[in-house]
Design an enzyme around this catalytic site. Structure first.
Site, mmCIF file in Angstrom:
data_model
loop_
_atom_site.group_PDB
_atom_site.id
_atom_site.type_symbol
_atom_site.label_atom_id
_atom_site.label_comp_id
_atom_site.label_asym_id
_atom_site.label_seq_id
_atom_site.Cartn_x
_atom_site.Cartn_y
_atom_site.Cartn_z
ATOM 1 N N GLU A 130 -0.506 -16.487 7.618
ATOM 2 C CA GLU A 130 -0.836 -15.060 7.461
ATOM 3 C C GLU A 130 -2.186 -14.947 6.772
ATOM 4 O O GLU A 130 -2.722 -15.929 6.247
ATOM 5 C CB GLU A 130 0.252 -14.349 6.644
ATOM 6 C CG GLU A 130 1.532 -14.145 7.439
ATOM 7 C CD GLU A 130 2.638 -13.456 6.652
ATOM 8 O OE1 GLU A 130 2.472 -13.214 5.449
ATOM 9 O OE2 GLU A 130 3.674 -13.168 7.278
ATOM 10 N N HIS A 245 -0.403 -1.194 3.273
ATOM 11 C CA HIS A 245 -0.285 -2.052 4.451
ATOM 12 C C HIS A 245 -0.958 -1.325 5.611
ATOM 13 O O HIS A 245 -0.688 -0.138 5.835
ATOM 14 C CB HIS A 245 1.188 -2.333 4.754
ATOM 15 C CG HIS A 245 1.393 -3.501 5.660
ATOM 16 N ND1 HIS A 245 1.064 -3.465 6.996
ATOM 17 C CD2 HIS A 245 1.874 -4.742 5.421
ATOM 18 C CE1 HIS A 245 1.344 -4.640 7.537
ATOM 19 N NE2 HIS A 245 1.836 -5.439 6.597
ATOM 20 N N ARG A 285 -5.716 -7.026 3.472
ATOM 21 C CA ARG A 285 -5.018 -5.762 3.751
ATOM 22 C C ARG A 285 -5.785 -4.544 3.271
ATOM 23 O O ARG A 285 -5.766 -3.491 3.921
ATOM 24 C CB ARG A 285 -3.649 -5.760 3.057
ATOM 25 C CG ARG A 285 -2.656 -6.577 3.787
ATOM 26 C CD ARG A 285 -1.305 -6.519 3.147
ATOM 27 N NE ARG A 285 -0.491 -7.521 3.817
ATOM 28 C CZ ARG A 285 0.699 -7.904 3.445
ATOM 29 N NH1 ARG A 285 1.271 -7.372 2.392
ATOM 30 N NH2 ARG A 285 1.358 -8.821 4.125
ATOM 31 N N HIS A 346 2.714 0.072 0.165
ATOM 32 C CA HIS A 346 3.617 -1.028 0.505
ATOM 33 C C HIS A 346 4.135 -1.766 -0.726
ATOM 34 O O HIS A 346 5.296 -2.136 -0.788
ATOM 35 C CB HIS A 346 2.850 -1.986 1.416
ATOM 36 C CG HIS A 346 3.616 -3.169 1.878
ATOM 37 N ND1 HIS A 346 4.844 -3.058 2.501
ATOM 38 C CD2 HIS A 346 3.328 -4.509 1.829
ATOM 39 C CE1 HIS A 346 5.276 -4.270 2.813
ATOM 40 N NE2 HIS A 346 4.392 -5.161 2.400
ATOM 41 N N ARG A 381 -2.164 -8.645 -3.727
ATOM 42 C CA ARG A 381 -1.170 -9.689 -3.476
ATOM 43 C C ARG A 381 -1.426 -10.396 -2.146
ATOM 44 O O ARG A 381 -1.706 -9.763 -1.131
ATOM 45 C CB ARG A 381 0.223 -9.069 -3.442
ATOM 46 C CG ARG A 381 1.316 -10.042 -3.098
ATOM 47 C CD ARG A 381 2.671 -9.387 -3.206
ATOM 48 N NE ARG A 381 2.848 -8.334 -2.240
ATOM 49 C CZ ARG A 381 3.251 -8.506 -0.987
ATOM 50 N NH1 ARG A 381 3.471 -9.717 -0.512
ATOM 51 N NH2 ARG A 381 3.419 -7.470 -0.188
HETATM 52 C C1 SIN Z 1 4.176 -8.232 6.519
HETATM 53 O O1 SIN Z 1 4.972 -8.909 7.148
HETATM 54 O O2 SIN Z 1 3.128 -7.826 6.978
HETATM 55 C C2 SIN Z 1 4.522 -7.853 5.109
HETATM 56 C C3 SIN Z 1 4.900 -9.029 4.327
HETATM 57 C C4 SIN Z 1 4.370 -8.941 2.935
HETATM 58 O O3 SIN Z 1 4.143 -7.830 2.452
HETATM 59 O O4 SIN Z 1 4.126 -9.979 2.317
#
Ligand code: SIN
Length: 508
Positions: A130, A245, A285, A346, A381
């Protein structure tokens, strides 16, 4: 409020009648942090878990993404440490991050032993990548419902332990203090107020993203623990750092359903209503959220979409089964349709300040999970570090609470009084989104505060909204998730914000 079923254990039935209760350890909240702590605590005494809905309802339950941990062949804790520190934009606590990354793999191992059914490739765990992670290190499960996989494993252990009592549909209204020590909680159940006293109390109540009108969180995320800790005099840190998010379903009449970042990891694109890409989808993000927000506010009817139509349909249906089936329920097929999106609040990076064992500034009070500010997230985060934090620091808080030997029921138990309810006022949510949202500036934050000050009825949401506005106003810089249009650069000096009832806000 639902009534307890007639098959409820005797303890639970008497719970409806008694006004004063005593246990060894109180855990407020039934997400990953609370359950993880309860498992440890049950070795030392009676644990009561208070949860305001059914035991399975929590922010953790809805977590997509996964759990980041340095367990891959090409990974090590130093890489995970470096990625976490970089995402935190100067505000991470180095010691807390070290604990997180070093203890993370052990927590994954423990979860596997406890039956967590994570996805595998052959014998090894399947790891995804990610944004912000140098390598693939995200453990995931159940077609994108990783939070549920973890909760199921923890809950099975909790339910099997006779030392743990679960009190569902109990609304935690306040902490009970004796000087600077927390000695229990007040709660409401079926319209009656009651108190519970214990050696130690853990807040594992999650964040408060429902304070924003656009939020990925369930309705229960109203910041009850944050507000109660504030009222009791605990110190809270960095409340201005709210992660937005960027890719959240935006459809009239549908909830703000999160379209996991992992989709962008597989090549999903973000496009405007002319079909043009306008942002690198793999930026952090906060950067992607600001770009989407700016497009959406560029004209009244502007729209932004997440486009996954070029991603192999089989992959979408299997790896992203949860997103695929949920979108279908709203008439959208992600293998063929572009999905209208908005950014939404988020995750709270800040919260009740704790040490490495979850101790807060009030004796007897601990915090773990999103409600806490352990220092692992800094100003931003890293994706999938939140479930990890809940496991690692939930476990540490449980271990530390076991050392509390003092039990402090008051000499004369006072009659429980009515506390403050988590009424969800849409006005507060609109104000916070409008004036303390993704892009902030002094004049707007001041307007937001004035509007909040006019509100007559105190509520947890109002307390949380005020803290965010005040801290965001005080932080005259842009850093991580906090963006000030009037101070677009980071300050040279790095500082935290501290907010505490009846004290001036501190920047240190
Ligand atoms: C996501 O899957 O985009 C959110 C997961 C997270 O907030 O770490």
């Amino acid at each position: 409020m639902s009534k307890l079923p007639s098959t409820a254990p005797r303890w639970a039935k008497s719970f409806m009648h008694d006004l004063i209760h005593q246990t060894d350890y109180i855990v407020v909240g039934s997400g990953i942090a609370g359950l993880r702590a309860a498992i440890d605590l049950a070795e030392a005494g009676r644990v009561t878990i208070f949860t305001k809905a059914q035991i399975t309802e929590s922010n953790s339950m809805y977590a997509q993404g996964g759990i980041a941990a340095a367990i891959g062949q090409d990974d090590d804790v130093e890489k995970h440490y470096a990625d976490t520190i970089a995402a935190g934009a100067g505000l991470c606590d180095a010691a807390a991050v070290r604990v997180l990354v070093e203890e993370g793999p052990l927590e994954i191992e423990r979860l596997l032993q406890w039956g967590a059914d994570f996805e595998r490739e052959g014998n090894a765990l399947s790891l995804s990548r990610e944004g912000g992670h140098a390598v693939a290190r995200i453990v995931h499960g159940n077609g994108g419902l990783t939070g549920k996989v973890v909760i199921d494993a923890l809950l099975a252990r909790v339910r099997a332990n006779p030392n743990v009592h679960i009190a569902p549909f109990t609304f935690f209204s306040d902490l009970i203090t004796d000087g600077d020590r927390v000695i229990g909680i007040q709660f409401e159940h079926n319209g009656k107020f009651a108190s519970c006293y214990a050696k130690a109390t853990l807040l594992a109540t999650g964040g408060g993203s429902q304070v924003y009108s656009q939020s990925t969180n369930p309705e229960t995320a109203t910041g009850d623990g944050l507000a109660a800790a504030y009222r009791a005099g605990a110190e809270l840190r960095d409340m201005e750092f709210v992660q937005f998010h960027p890719t959240v379903l935006s459809l009239h009449g549908a909830p703000r359903f999160l379209l996991t970042e992992a989709l962008r990891g597989e090549g999903a694109r973000i496009v405007n209503d002319r079909g043009e890409r306008f942002v690198n989808e793999l930026l952090t993000r906060d950067e992607v959220s600001r770009a989407v927000f700016r497009q959406l506010t560029s004209r009244p009817d502007a729209k932004v979409f997440l486009d996954t139509t070029h991603v192999p349909a089989d992959l979408l249906r299997k790896k992203f089964r949860h997103v695929y089936t949920t979108s279908l329920n709203y008439g959208l097929d992600i293998t063929r349709d572009r999905i209208p999106i908005t950014p939404a609040a988020h995750y709270f990076m800040g919260g009740v300040q704790t040490d490495l064992s979850g101790r807060t500034s009030l004796r007897g009070l601990y915090a773990a999970g999103e409600v806490a500010s352990t220092g692992v997230h800094g100003a931003n985060r890293l994706a999938s570090n939140s479930l990890l934090e809940a496991l690692v620091f939930g476990g540490r808080a449980g271990a530390a609470m076991k050392e509390e030997s003092e039990i402090n029921p008051p000499l004369q138990s006072s009659e429980p009084s009515s506390g403050i309810f988590a009424t969800v006022n849409q006005n507060i949510r609109d104000i916070t989104w409008r004036y303390a949202g993704i892009v902030r500036k002094a004049r707007e934050l001041e307007t937001g505060l004035e509007l909040l000050d006019r509100m007559k009825e105190e509520s947890n949401l109002l307390t949380v909204a005020r803290m965010i506005h005040e801290c965001a106003l005080a932080r005259e810089e842009s850093r991580g998730a906090h963006y000030r249009e009037d101070f677009p650069a980071p300050a040279v000096t790095i500082f935290h914000s501290y907010i505490q009832k009846d004290r001036a806000l501190k920047l240190l």
